[in-house]
Scaffold this motif. Sequence first.
Motif, PDB file in Angstrom:
ATOM      1  N   GLU A  68       0.849  -1.187   0.000  1.00 34.12           N
ATOM      2  CA  GLU A  68       0.000   0.000   0.000  1.00 34.12           C
ATOM      3  C   GLU A  68       0.885   1.237   0.000  1.00 34.12           C
ATOM      4  O   GLU A  68       1.811   1.351   0.815  1.00 34.12           O
ATOM      5  N   VAL A  69       0.614   2.144  -0.924  1.00 36.51           N
ATOM      6  CA  VAL A  69       1.346   3.412  -0.969  1.00 36.51           C
ATOM      7  C   VAL A  69       0.867   4.245   0.215  1.00 36.51           C
ATOM      8  O   VAL A  69      -0.333   4.400   0.417  1.00 36.51           O
ATOM      9  N   TYR A  70       1.813   4.756   1.018  1.00 35.90           N
ATOM     10  CA  TYR A  70       1.392   5.554   2.167  1.00 35.90           C
ATOM     11  C   TYR A  70       1.949   6.971   2.180  1.00 35.90           C
ATOM     12  O   TYR A  70       1.495   7.805   2.967  1.00 35.90           O
ATOM     13  N   ALA A  71       2.886   7.274   1.329  1.00 33.24           N
ATOM     14  CA  ALA A  71       3.406   8.642   1.282  1.00 33.24           C
ATOM     15  C   ALA A  71       4.159   8.884  -0.012  1.00 33.24           C
ATOM     16  O   ALA A  71       4.722   7.957  -0.600  1.00 33.24           O
ATOM     17  N   LEU A  72       4.151  10.134  -0.448  1.00 35.06           N
ATOM     18  CA  LEU A  72       5.013  10.622  -1.516  1.00 35.06           C
ATOM     19  C   LEU A  72       5.889  11.682  -0.872  1.00 35.06           C
ATOM     20  O   LEU A  72       5.382  12.651  -0.307  1.00 35.06           O
ATOM     21  N   ALA A  73       7.171  11.474  -0.919  1.00 36.72           N
ATOM     22  CA  ALA A  73       8.107  12.402  -0.285  1.00 36.72           C
ATOM     23  C   ALA A  73       8.891  13.140  -1.356  1.00 36.72           C
ATOM     24  O   ALA A  73       9.658  12.535  -2.099  1.00 36.72           O
ATOM     25  N   ALA A  74       8.682  14.444  -1.447  1.00 39.53           N
ATOM     26  CA  ALA A  74       9.381  15.262  -2.438  1.00 39.53           C
ATOM     27  C   ALA A  74      10.800  15.542  -1.952  1.00 39.53           C
ATOM     28  O   ALA A  74      10.999  16.038  -0.843  1.00 39.53           O
TER      29      ALA A  74
END
Length: 175
Positions: free
Chosen positions: A85-91
Amino acid sequence: MTARDTTGRPLRRSPVALRTVGAIATTAVALGALTGCSFFGKNDKTTVVSVLKAKPGDCLVAPKAITAEVTNLTVVPCTQPHQQEVYALAAYPLPAGSETSAPYPGEAVLKAFADGACLGAFAGYVGSDYRDSSLFFTYLLPSARGWQAGDDRDVTCIITTTGSTRTSSVKGSKL
């Protein structure tokens, strides 16, 4: 984004592979539409999306084979069997004014950033500290080619069950 295998070695993707896999995925989706429910199953809502389109809350079916580069992900409703499960996108933080011209920082730098960013986002999504959790995390890193093209700058943080399947989201589960 560069995925990592179980030994931590980076998995890469390329624009050529992205176009090829995209054409194959489009063909597979078209064939699925032509064959109707008998191909996917009556309640199956599997969707193939570009890794660049993944977002927190997307439940994923883990790929059967480890490949050098990841271009697409198989997204399913969280009520269907899945392993990730994708839980975050960190730039990745870029110097002011260099958003379009920042040089690729390298895999080691991105890996160190991803380790911290994904660990930091874990408890906020799952509801328990990573050290107390039965879950694990992994991530997809931007590839050098995607970075240079300017369309691949985020680390995608993914919770994984290391093989067992789930039929619910881990968001707020405190697992």
